[in-house]
Scaffold this active site. Structure first.
Site, short mmCIF file in Angstrom:
data_model
loop_
_atom_site.label_atom_id
_atom_site.label_comp_id
_atom_site.label_asym_id
_atom_site.label_seq_id
_atom_site.Cartn_x
_atom_site.Cartn_y
_atom_site.Cartn_z
N ASP A 28 73.21 -64.32 34.81
CA ASP A 28 72.41 -64.61 36.01
C ASP A 28 72.92 -65.90 36.65
O ASP A 28 73.10 -66.92 35.97
CB ASP A 28 70.94 -64.76 35.63
CG ASP A 28 70.05 -64.81 36.86
OD1 ASP A 28 69.62 -63.74 37.31
OD2 ASP A 28 69.79 -65.94 37.34
N ILE A 29 73.19 -65.84 37.98
CA ILE A 29 73.67 -67.03 38.69
C ILE A 29 72.51 -68.02 38.84
O ILE A 29 71.43 -67.68 39.33
CB ILE A 29 74.22 -66.64 40.08
CG1 ILE A 29 75.38 -65.65 39.93
CG2 ILE A 29 74.68 -67.88 40.84
CD1 ILE A 29 75.92 -65.13 41.25
N GLU A 44 71.17 -61.39 41.84
CA GLU A 44 72.24 -62.25 41.37
C GLU A 44 72.52 -62.05 39.88
O GLU A 44 73.16 -62.88 39.24
CB GLU A 44 71.89 -63.72 41.63
CG GLU A 44 70.73 -64.27 40.81
CD GLU A 44 69.36 -64.04 41.44
OE1 GLU A 44 68.43 -64.76 41.10
OE2 GLU A 44 69.24 -63.11 42.28
#
Length: 369
Positions: free
Chosen positions: A239-240, A282
């Site tokens: 996950d960004i 994301e």
């Protein structure tokens, strides 16, 4: 259409035709040998005239064709084979001038030309046939005496009429080939469209990775394989960090650029047996199917490190970081429990400082402690 394949087929068919011509030579020798046993002509006269002479002439024609088949390319081979058939027929008819029905052998070039389904080669073959007839008529005293001008005209008309039938066969063959080509091309276009549509359904348009739905389909199949064969299986959820802030500060186009670049960095570390998908927003998912837990975790850490060091032009040269949850499947866990374990590890990675990897089993042990 595959033109290299067509050239190969041309050579294969010409090779078969030439092999057939060699068979004609062998058969004629066999028949002459049989006739020698019943003819009243002395062997000393029969053998040179009906065996030695025609054999030498036919061998010369066949060796010429063999050489041409090796040296020449493409359509020139076809014309050589038609010419060779005309020479072989002419030799047989000339040697056996007293056997009237053998005159029909001069039609052999026209028959050979049908193999190529090209009208101009039929015209060339008919020209060879008629030239053979006229040369035979002028050069062979027996035929000149036995065949009148009316007979010669009749033969010309008959050969021409038979050639019209051959032309009809060629036209029909060309029509079938055209229909087959159209069918082939339409099927090929349909196949391309089907593959493209299948790709669109299974992949994410922005990152060109597999999408959420495809991930779960593949994930379920891998779980089944693990349960049946105890194969290695690890899952990483990536996950960004602070992605909403990126969108709010730099805009959604910058966010899309970051997603594409992060996706490419993840894909660059995957091998042919790994599975990478954009899970949503994301978040990315990565499945490993041929590695030990340590090796898979090492790849995950390389991905995290690589992403944290990569500057992004869309962000003014600043890098982004990712948080990762990682876990290895244990026999009997099941899909939902396994995914929840890794997702929980991801949540811990994000809530405990970000830009780190948390292993699912360690997360569970810490929860139980």
């Amino acid at each position: 259409m595959d033109y290299e394949s067509l050239d190969y087929n041309r050579y294969r068919w010409n090779r078969m035709l030439l092999t057939g011509f060699w068979a004609i030579l062998i058969i004629s020798l066999f028949l002459e040998g049989l006739y020698l046993t019943i003819t009243e002509m002395p062997a000393g006269s029969f053998i040179p005239k009906f065996i030695v002479k025609p054999t030498i002439l036919q061998l010369t024609a066949l060796l010429f064709a063999e050489t041409a088949l090796k040296v020449l390319k493409g359509k020139y081979q076809d014309y050589i084979l038609i010419l060779t058939s005309a020479l072989l027929a002419y030799i047989l008819v000339y040697i056996h001038d007293s056997v009237n029905f053998l005159l029909l052998a001069l039609f052999m070039p026209v028959i050979v030309s049908i193999f190529y389904f090209q009208p101009r080669k039929l015209v060339f073959a008919l020209g060879n046939t008629l030239l053979s007839v006229y040369v035979m008529y002028l050069a062979n005293e027996f035929m000149h005496r036995e065949i009148s001008l009316v007979g010669l005209t009749t033969i010309t008309v008959m050969f021409s009429a038979f050639s019209l039938v051959a032309w009809g066969i060629i036209m029909r063959g060309r029509e079938l080939m055209s229909n087959l080509k159209s069918y082939y091309e339409s099927n090929q276009q349909l196949l391309v469209k089907t593959i493209w549509m299948d790709k669109m359904v299974k992949t994410d348009a922005l990152t060109d990775l597999y999408n959420h739905m495809t991930f779960h389909e593949y994930f379920e199949k891998l779980i089944e394989q693990h349960e049946q064969h105890n194969l290695p299986l690890q899952l990483a959820l990536i996950d960004i960090d602070n992605f909403k802030q990126i969108n709010d500060t730099y805009g959604h186009r910058a966010g899309d650029s970051v997603l594409r670049e992060v996706a490419e960095m993840i894909r660059s570390k995957a091998n042919s047996n790994d599975f990478v998908a954009r899970y949503g927003g994301e978040e990315f998912a990565m499945l490993f199917t041929d590695k030990s837990k340590a090796d898979a975790l090492s790849v995950v850490e390389q991905i995290r490190q690589k992403i944290s060091e990569k500057p992004h032009d869309a962000l003014g040269g600043k890098p982004v970081t990712v948080s990762i949850g990682f876990g290895e499947y244990t026999l009997g866990d099941g899909k939902e429990r396994f995914f929840t374990q890794v997702d929980t590890a991801l949540y811990k990675a994000k809530s405990s400082g970000k830009n780190k990897t948390v292993v699912a089993i360690e997360s569970l042990e810490s929860q139980l402690a």
